[in-house]
Structure formats: structure tokens, C-alpha cells
Design an enzyme around this catalytic site. Structure first.
Site, PDB file in Angstrom:
ATOM      1  N   GLY A 113      62.519  20.334  36.494  1.00 23.69           N
ATOM      2  CA  GLY A 113      63.154  21.631  36.650  1.00 23.69           C
ATOM      3  C   GLY A 113      64.661  21.490  36.568  1.00 23.69           C
ATOM      4  O   GLY A 113      65.192  20.390  36.671  1.00 23.69           O
ATOM      5  N   LYS A 114      65.352  22.588  36.371  1.00 21.58           N
ATOM      6  CA  LYS A 114      66.817  22.575  36.359  1.00 21.58           C
ATOM      7  C   LYS A 114      67.315  23.993  36.540  1.00 21.58           C
ATOM      8  O   LYS A 114      66.616  24.963  36.190  1.00 21.58           O
ATOM      9  CB  LYS A 114      67.353  22.019  35.038  1.00 21.58           C
TER      10      LYS A 114
END
Length: 427
Positions: A113-114
Site C-alpha cells: 500500500g502507499k
């Protein structure tokens, strides 16, 4: 296996397409099932939010933010949140993509994720920064959670902002939830060893790379581009614990060179007392960032931002080993040139995975409400990083390929196996 054979969807932008091509090189070599490959090429979820913040002068400004989850087959998404005026969906999607493989290559039970907000935090007051942080986390709360998606610090974010994130989530949900983010202050569920973790991981794999090349790390010279958290801790640990000589460093203010090697602690002290930059340090010769990359050293650590080593620069690189402290510091063109020159490149998804590994330790400690001491943290990190390097290096030999492709093969194999065993639901 070509991109057109795996899917005809449009990538968010050029950086993400570059990341896909890295994936495809490994997918072709390992003969990945195209059905699984097509699934792994794309982010599962992308959220773009526009949210208001009341500024100190009463104006209401609208900011744009992002949270992307690339894949969660092996566990909740994991990845930082950055504040930068030039961040965008392409960058955030690419970093989420890389986080999937970074977590898998060191065998953590996470997906990638980011997140990010398009903002220059230097232009905000402390109160405006807090308002922006709390409002952004409220906007993405539908996606995050200790069993869904666990953010962490990244560019221009820190432990204080993570504390605001944790408090915002906890107040919105009605209970204190320490495990919703990592990289927090120690007295709010943070972990010993987290600030040094990425730099320590870089140092560990640099030592393993020296062994692979038949080099004595206590006799090598090192140049480090980027003297922020990652670069400075890598310099400190490589020098103090491994005996390496740090002969060049640089940051946004320029570079410094010392044939005799730097007293790293003295340089860090100067930086901290000089507005966070090394410019003006009297015990080194000024050089440019580009000059640093082409110095005659044994190990080069690019620990700044993406695409630092271009094809033009690669032609003049003289280092025997490159350890990627930053994400995506080497372009595809540069990598081809460097491999032809027999440079051993320890890729970002392995080299800088120390940070997410100790973030994982923090998350585990938060969930158990039982905390470890620094020696336990360092011992566990060393075990994971050395084992991961060994697995990637063995895969490199098995497939007669480069380290980056080998790292992708190790990571993709683990994620693909999880996808295969879980199946596709709802059907």
C-alpha cells in the site's frame, strides 16, 4: 510474456508502467501463469480524495490525497504516506506496487500500500499541518485499519504525524488502536529500532553483497547519496559496526568528499545543527551529487529519490556494488549498462526492506501489547535480511539473471502462491 498479453488496462502513468516492466521480466523468466500475472499487474484499490483545510488566516484550501492498495493476498496492505508538492497517483500507485514485492521478498505477511498528499509541508504552520493530517486520515479511514491497511511515515512525514493519524482513527472508532499505523513515538506504541531500521537493513545487505563479491567490508570505501534518515544511519552503521570507510556523502545542499573518510557522528552533529543540511562542513571537499555517483568507490548507496542513476551517469559509475537505499533510484537504461559492467545491484525491494520489517515488528508488538528491547529487534532484523539476501542471491544463480529480477521472482512466487491457494472470491 508481454504487457499486452497480460492486460489492456491503462497504467496510472510512466512510473507505474516502468514498475510493470520490471515485474514482467521476472514473470517471463519464471513462466508465471498469465491469469495470476494479469491480476498482479494492477492495483486492487485506488482512492483519490479532495478535502478542505481551514488555514490560519481563515481561508479554506482544498488538498488532493491518495491511498492505493496494490495487493492484499498475503495480508493487510502496508506502506507509507508522503507529503510532497509533486506526488501524484502514478507515483503512489508505483510505490504501492513495489511495497507488495518488498514485503514478500522478506516474507512478511503483508501486501503493498502507499499514500500521499500533494502539499509542501514547509509552507504550513504546525496547526495547519495537524489539521491537514487529521482530515486526510479521516478521509481514507474507510480503507485503513490494523487488519486492513497499516500506513507508516514516508517523505516529509514522521512519528508526530503518525501519532495524529493514530489518535484520529482511535477517536473516530471509539477505542485506542495502536496498530493502525507504525512509526509512532515510543510512548504511543512505537518500536525500539524503528528510526535506524532502513539504514541498518541497507548496511546488512551491503555486508552480504561484499561476501558474495569476495570483498572484506572492513576495507571498502562507500559513497552515499542522500544524508537523511536512511543515508545517515547507513553511514553510521557501516562505519561503526562494519568498519567501512565513508568517503563521500550528499544531500539537497550538495556533496562532500574526504579521501581519509568522514567521522560520521561529527558530520551528523553538524547537519543537525546546520538546519538539516551538510553544506559548509569544513572537513570535506565540496562535490556535486553527480560527481558522487561516479566516484571510484567500492560501494555506492543511492538513498535519495527516484531515477538518480540515469543511463548517462551509469556509463561513468565505478562502484562494484550498488545498494539501493531509495525507491527506484536506477533507471532501466542505467541498470542494463551497470549489469554489463558486472556491478552487483542490490535492488530497492530488498535493500531498503529493513524499514518495513521493523514496522512489522512494531505492528506485532502493538497487537500483543508486549514490547521487545533493541537487541531483540536488531537480532530479528539481521536474521530476516541475511536470509532474504541469501534466497535472492541463490535465485539469481538458479535463473542466471540479475539481482532485481531474482528478487521479483522470489516475491512474485510467494504472492502468486497465495493467490492460487485463496482463489477468486466472489466468483
Amino acid at each position: 510474456m508481454r504487457l499486452s498479453e497480460l492486460g489492456r488496462l491503462e497504467a496510472p502513468g510512466p512510473l507505474y508502467r516502468m514498475a510493470q516492466h520490471q515485474f514482467l521480466r521476472a514473470a517471463k523468466l519464471m513462466d508465471l501463469d498469465p491469469n495470476i500475472g494479469n491480476f498482479l499487474l494492477w492495483p486492487q484499490k485506488s482512492l483519490v480524495v479532495h478535502f478542505p483545510v481551514v488555514m490560519d488566516d481563515g481561508r479554506v484550501e482544498i488538498f488532493e490525497g491518495y491511498r492505493v492498495q496494490h495487493n492484499t493476498a498475503r495480508g493487510p496492505a502496508k506502506g507509507g504516506i508522503r507529503y510532497h508538492p509533486e506526488t501524484n497517483l502514478d507515483e503512489v500507485s508505483s510505490l504501492a506496487f513495489w511495497m507488495t514485492w518488498k514485503c514478500a521478498v522478506v516474507n512478511l505477511p503483508y501486501g503493498g500500500g502507499k499514500g500521499g498528499v500533494r502539499v509542501d509541508p514547509k509552507k504550513l504552520s504546525e496547526k495547519e499541518l495537524e489539521k491537514l493530517s487529521r482530515r486526510f486520515f479521516s478521509e481514507i479511514q474507510m480503507m485503513v485499519g490494523p487488519t486492513k491497511d497499516i500506513p507508516a511515515p514516508d517523505v516529509n512525514t514522521n512519528a508526530k504525524i503518525m501519532a495524529w493519524f493514530m489518535d484520529t482513527y482511535s477517536m473516530n472508532s471509539g477505542n485506542t488502536t495502536l496498530g493502525v499505523v507504525t512509526g509512532k513515538p515510543l510512548d504511543l506504541g512505537g518500536s525500539e529500532g524503528r528510526p535506524e531500521a532502513t539504514g541498518r537493513g541497507v548496511s546488512i545487505v551491503a555486508s552480504e553483497a561484499c561476501k558474495a563479491k569476495g570483498m572484506d567490508i572492513s576495507k571498502v570505501t562507500v559513497a552515499i547519496q542522500g544524508f537523511g534518515n536512511v543515508g545517515s544511519y547507513a553511514a553510521k552503521i557501516l562505519h561503526e559496526e562494519y568498519g567501512a570507510k565513508i568517503v563521500a556523502v550528499s544531500d539537497v545542499s550538495g556533496g562532500l568528499y574526504s579521501e581519509e573518510g568522514f567521522d560520521v557522528n561529527d558530520l551528523i552533529r553538524y547537519r543537525d545543527e546546520n538546519g538539516g543540511v551538510i553544506k559548509g562542513y569544513p572537513k570535506g571537499k565540496p562535490i556535486s551529487n553527480e560527481e558522487l555517483l561516479t566516484l571510484d568507490v567500492d560501494i555506492l548507496v543511492p538513498a535519495a529519490l527516484e531515477n538518480a542513476i540515469t543511463g548517462e551517469i551509469a556509463k561513468d559509475v565505478r562502484a562494484k556494488i550498488i545498494v539501493e537505499g531509495a525507491n527506484g533510484p536506477t533507471t532501466e537504461e542505467a541498470e542494463k549498462i551497470l549489469i554489463e559492467k558486472d556491478v552487483l545491484i542490490v535492488p530497492d525491494i530488498l535493500a531498503n526492506a529493513g524499514g518495513v520489517t521493523v514496522s512489522y515488528f512494531e505492528w506485532v508488538q502493538d497487537l500483543q501489547s508486549f514490547f521487545w528491547d533493541i537487541d531483540d529487534i536488531r537480532k530479528k532484523l539481521h536474521k530476516i535480511m541475511t536470509k532474504s539476501f541469501s534466497e535472492v542471491y541463490a535465485t539469481k544463480g538458479k535463473y542466471n539473471t540479475d539481482m532485481r529480477t531474482a528478487a521479483y521472482i522470489v516475491a512474485i512466487s510467494r504472492v502468486a502462491e497465495a493467490v492460487k491457494k485463496r482463489g477468486y472470491f466472489p466468483m
